[in-house]
Design a protein around this motif. Structure first.
Motif, mmCIF file in Angstrom:
data_model
loop_
_atom_site.group_PDB
_atom_site.id
_atom_site.type_symbol
_atom_site.label_atom_id
_atom_site.label_comp_id
_atom_site.label_asym_id
_atom_site.label_seq_id
_atom_site.Cartn_x
_atom_site.Cartn_y
_atom_site.Cartn_z
ATOM 1 N N PRO A 298 105.908 141.955 159.500
ATOM 2 C CA PRO A 298 104.509 142.171 159.994
ATOM 3 C C PRO A 298 103.970 143.172 159.904
ATOM 4 O O PRO A 298 104.226 144.346 159.276
ATOM 5 N N THR A 299 102.397 143.217 160.140
ATOM 6 C CA THR A 299 101.695 144.439 159.980
ATOM 7 C C THR A 299 100.875 144.894 160.851
ATOM 8 O O THR A 299 100.981 144.300 162.038
ATOM 9 N N GLY A 300 100.084 145.981 161.040
ATOM 10 C CA GLY A 300 99.433 146.255 162.216
ATOM 11 C C GLY A 300 100.225 146.761 163.469
ATOM 12 O O GLY A 300 101.220 147.393 163.294
ATOM 13 N N ALA A 303 103.648 145.476 163.635
ATOM 14 C CA ALA A 303 104.531 146.615 162.700
ATOM 15 C C ALA A 303 104.945 147.955 163.580
ATOM 16 O O ALA A 303 106.058 148.395 163.461
ATOM 17 N N ASP A 304 103.811 148.353 163.953
ATOM 18 C CA ASP A 304 104.086 149.582 164.613
ATOM 19 C C ASP A 304 105.065 149.683 165.732
ATOM 20 O O ASP A 304 105.780 150.757 165.951
#
Ligand code: FEO
Ligand code: CA
Ligand code: CA
Length: 687
Positions: A298-300, A303-304
Motif C-alpha cells: 500500500p502507499t500514501g 501505508a502510513d
C-alpha cells in the motif's frame, strides 16, 4: 521437580528473557520491528527548557499534594535509610511488614513448577482443553478438533477476573482471556509453512475468552459446568458501538452496517467493572492481518496507517489470511479497523453479544480498568503497550447507576478520551539515562491529560484534534496522540487504581530502544536507556479533571544494581523484580505485580509491594511460574490468590514435540497454560 540451568534464559535480544517464538506469535515480533511511533513528540528535557515560571507555579499545588502523601518516603530517601523515620536509637528498628505481606518471600529460581511460600497450598483450577461447556470431549492432544476446542478452555490464559455469584458465598464466575495461540506448542508435528484448515479453525476457537463457574473448596477452586459457562472465540459476533460504529472506516462487504464484527483476538489483560461486566483489551491485533507474498505494498495514507499500527503487507505467522479473506488486508482492508478496541462482556447473560467500545480509541490496549469518582463518574484507564506509545483515560459523561446493567453498559460510549503528557521539574542534566536518582531523591513530576475525542449519545462525537475527524480519532487514535504531543512511555501495560487511596498505578514493562540512535532519550518517568527491567509509575490523579502528579514507585531490577529503586525502601530487604506487567490490589491496599519477561535470569513471578508508611517500596515475591511462562491475571482475595500461568515451556528451541516444560502434569505430560489457585489452610493471605 527438576532444576533447570539458568542459562536457558539467555535472552533472544540480550534483554528480556521472553523468547523470540513468544514475540512472533504474541505481538508479531514487535521488538524486532521498527518502532511504530516516529512522531517527534518532545521528551521532558525539551519540555522543561520551554516551561515558564508561570506554569511551574500553576502546577505546584499538585506537586505539594503528592509530596505530602509520601512524606515518610521523602524522609527515608534523604537519610539513605528506610528506618530513620521510625527510630531514634542507634540500632534501627525494622519497619513492620504490612498486613497481607506476611509470607516468606519465594527466592528467584528456574524450576518447572509454580513455587509458593512455605505453608501455602496450590492447585490447578483449569487448563487448556478442559471442558467449559457441557458435552465437551475429553482433551486429547493428538485428536484435537475445532468443534472440541469451541467447548474447551482456550489457549494462553492472560487476564483473569473472579466475580462472586450473588446468593452464594462459595461460587464465582472465572472469566479469562485467551490472548494468543502458539501452534508449534499445540499441534504435534506442526508445519509452520503449511498450517491446515483444521489447525486454523482450532486457532480461531482457542482465542477469545472463557466464562467458567468455579466453586471454592478445601482444595482451591473447582470448575463447574454451570449455566453461565461460555466460550467467546475469534468468530463470535460482537456489536460495535461508539463514534466509529457505522462509519465507512468499519464497513466491509460482509458487514455493510459497520456495526457487527466476528470475534476478538489477542485479548491481553482486562478489568472487572463495578457493574459486573468484564473489560478486555485487544492488544497485538496487528499480527493477525497480512497479505499474500508479493502483494503490492500500500502507499500514501493507507501505508502510513498500517505502519503506525505495525501492520505489514506480507504473510502472517499463523497464515489465517490463507483461510479467511477478512484477515487479508488486500481483500478486506477495513476488517483491520474492527480490532484494537476495549471489549465488554456481560458474563451474566450468555446469550448477549459482547461489545467493542470505540469511544476508548483504537490501539494496542493492554487492558482497561475502572475507577469511580465520588460523584459516580466513571474513569477508564488504558495503556497502549508499544515501545514509545501512550497512556490514556476516558472520563464518562454519564454516572454509574447501581443495579442498572443496561445503563451502565453504555457508560463507556459517552465521554471524553484523553492522552497523558508528563513533565518534571527535575533538571534535564540529572536524567542521564543510567537510572541514577536525581538530587531530589526520586523521579517525580506533574502532568496533564490532553483531550482527543468527545463522544456523545447515539455515536455522535466531536474531534478535539486539528485535522482529524471524530471517527479518525476513534480508529487511528495513535495519530491523535502524536498530534497532542503525548509522552512516549516504556510500554504502558496494566493500569490500576488503588481502591483504598485512589492513586493510579501503571506497569511500564521495558523498552530496549529507549535512548537508541534516533529514538527518544530518557526522561524523568522513563529514566533508563536500554530499559531491560521496567518501572512502576504512581499517579495522583484528579480523576475527572486534567491535572495529575506522578512519581516512580519502583525502578525495577536487581536490588544490588545501582539503577534500581524500591520506593526508597532498603534495597537489601527486597525481592528482585523485572518487567512488571499486570497489577492488582489486596484488601489491605498492597499492590500486587505480575511479571512477563524477567531479565534477571529467573522465572517470572508475582510480587506484593507495600505502598504506604515506612514499609513503602517493600517488595516480596509471592510465587514463581514454570519455565518459559509469564505470570498474569492475578486476583488477590483475603483467602485466595488466583494467577494465570501463560505459555509454559515457550522457548525458541522447543515445541510440543521437544518440550522444555511438562507443567502442570509432569511426567510425559503436555505443557498447558492454566489457572492456579494458592491458599493457606485455615488462614488468610499474608496475614
Ligand atoms: Fe499482552 Fe502487553 O502484554
Ligand atoms: Ca500484559
Ligand atoms: Ca504480558
Amino acid at each position: 521437580m527438576a532444576l533447570i540451568p539458568l542459562n536457558l534464559f539467555v535472552a533472544h535480544d540480550g534483554r528480556s528473557s521472553r523468547q523470540h517464538v513468544t514475540c512472533r506469535y504474541r505481538c508479531g515480533d514487535a521488538c524486532s520491528k521498527p518502532v511504530p511511533n516516529t512522531s517527534d513528540n518532545e521528551y521532558f528535557g525539551e519540555v522543561l527548557a520551554a516551561v515558564s515560571r508561570r506554569s511551574a507555579l500553576k502546577t505546584a499545588g499538585m506537586a505539594v499534594l503528592a509530596v505530602g502523601a509520601g512524606s515518610a518516603l521523602a524522609a527515608c530517601s534523604s537519610s539513605g535509610s528506610d528506618t530513620a523515620a521510625t527510630s531514634s536509637s542507634a540500632a534501627p528498628a525494622e519497619p513492620p511488614t504490612p498486613a497481607g505481606m506476611n509470607f516468606t518471600a519465594v527466592a528467584p529460581n528456574s524450576e518447572d513448577a509454580v513455587v509458593i511460600p512455605d505453608g501455602y497450598r496450590q492447585s490447578v483450577v483449569i487448563s487448556w482443553g478442559d471442558p467449559v461447556l457441557p458435552g465437551a470431549p475429553v482433551f486429547d492432544v493428538t485428536r484435537q478438533s475445532a468443534a472440541a476446542q469451541r467447548q474447551q478452555f482456550g489457549f494462553n490464559n492472560d487476564f483473569a477476573g473472579l466475580l462472586p455469584i450473588e446468593g452464594s458465598n462459595d461460587r464465582f464466575l472465572l472469566v479469562t482471556n485467551h490472548e494468543y495461540t502458539t501452534e508449534q506448542f499445540m499441534h504435534p508435528g506442526y508445519d509452520a509453512d503449511n498450517p491446515t484448515r483444521e489447525q486454523f479453525e482450532i486457532g480461531i476457537a482457542a482465542h477469545g475468552l472463557s466464562v467458567v463457574e468455579v466453586q471454592r473448596t478445601a482444595d482451591g477452586l473447582r470448575p463447574v459446568l454451570g449455566r453461565y459457562n461460555r466460550r467467546i472465540t475469534a468468530d463470535t459476533p460482537f456489536t460495535i458501538v461508539g463514534p466509529a460504529a457505522g462509519t465507512d472506516l468499519l464497513k466491509t462487504a460482509a458487514d455493510t452496517s459497520g456495526r457487527e464484527v466476528l470475534g476478538t483476538v489477542n485479548n491481553c489483560s482486562g478489568g472487572v467493572t463495578p457493574w459486573g461486566t468484564v473489560l478486555s483489551g485487544e492488544e497485538n491485533f496487528n499480527s493477525y492481518f497480512g497479505a499474500p507474498a508479493g502483494a503490492p505494498a500500500p502507499t500514501g495514507t493507507a501505508a502510513d496507517r498500517l505502519k503506525r499500527y505495525g501492520v505489514e503487507s506480507e504473510p502472517t505467522e499463523r497464515k489465517w489470511e490463507n483461510f479467511d479473506p477478512r484477515f487479508d488486508i488486500t481483500k478486506t482492508p477495513n476488517e483491520l479497523h474492527r480490532f484494537g478496541y476495549v471489549v465488554e462482556l456481560n458474563p451474566w447473560d450468555p446469550a448477549s453479544a459482547p461489545i467493542k467500545h470505540t469511544a476508548l480509541g483504537r490501539f494496542k490496549h493492554e487492558a482497561a480498568t475502572i475507577h469511580v469518582a465520588d460523584d459516580g463518574t466513571v474513569v477508564a484507564y488504558t495503556g497502549d503497550d508499544e515501545r514509545f506509545d501512550y497512556m490514556y483515560k476516558f472520563v464518562s459523561a454519564k454516572k454509574i447507576q447501581p443495579g442498572d446493567m443496561a445503563h451502565n453498559m453504555t457508560i463507556l460510549d459517552e465521554g471524553t478520551l484523553y492522552v497523558a503528557k508528563l513533565s518534571s521539574d527535575i533538571p534535564a542534566d540529572q536524567i542521564d539515562g543510567s537510572g541514577a536518582l536525581p538530587a531530589a531523591g526520586k523521579f517525580a513530576g506533574t502532568g496533564s491529560w490532553i483531550p482527543l475525542l468527545r463522544s456523545g449519545p447515539g455515536g455522535t462525537a466531536q474531534s478535539l484534534v486539528d485535522g482529524m475527524s471524530a471517527e479518525e480519532v476513534a480508529v487511528f487514535t495513535r495519530f491523535a496522540g502524536d498530534k497532542a504531543g503525548a509522552t512516549k512511555m516504556d510500554r504502558p501495560e496494566d493500569f490500576e487504581a488503588n481502591p483504598k487511596s485512589g492513586k493510579v498505578y501503571v506497569a511500564l514493562t521495558n523498552n530496549s530502544n529507549r535512548g537508541a540512535d534516533g529514538k527518544a532519550g530518557p526522561d524523568a518517568a522513563n529514566p533508563r536507556n536500554d530499559n531491560k527491567n521496567g518501572q512502576v509509575l504512581e499517579i495522583t490523579d484528579n480523576h475527572t479533571g486534567t491535572d495529575f502528579a506522578w512519581e516512580l514507585l519502583l525502578v525495577c531490577g536487581d536490588p544490588e544494581a545501582a539503577d534500581s529503586y524500591f520506593g526508597g525502601f532498603d534495597k537489601t530487604k527486597v525481592s528482585p523484580i523485572s518487567c512488571p506487567d499486570n497489577l492488582a490490589f489486596d484488601s489491605h491496599g498492597n499492590l500486587w505485580v505480575s511479571t512477563d519477561g524477567n531479565a534477571l535470569d529467573s522465572n517470572d513471578g508475582l510480587f506484593a509491594v507495600s505502598l504506604e508508611g515506612p514499609s513503602r517500596g517493600l517488595t516480596k515475591q509471592f510465587l514463581t511460574v514454570p519455565l518459559g511462562a509469564e505470570t498474569c491475571g492475578p486476583v488477590i482475595t483475603d483467602d485466595l490468590v488466583t494467577v494465570c500461568v501463560q505459555h509454559p515451556g515457550e522457548n525458541d528451541d522447543n515445541s510440543i514435540d521437544d518440550p522444555l516444560s511438562r507443567w502442570p502434569e509432569g511426567g510425559n505430560g503436555t505443557a498447558k497454560p492454566s489457572v492456579v489457585a494458592v491458599w493457606r489452610d485455615g488462614g488468610s493471605i499474608g496475614v
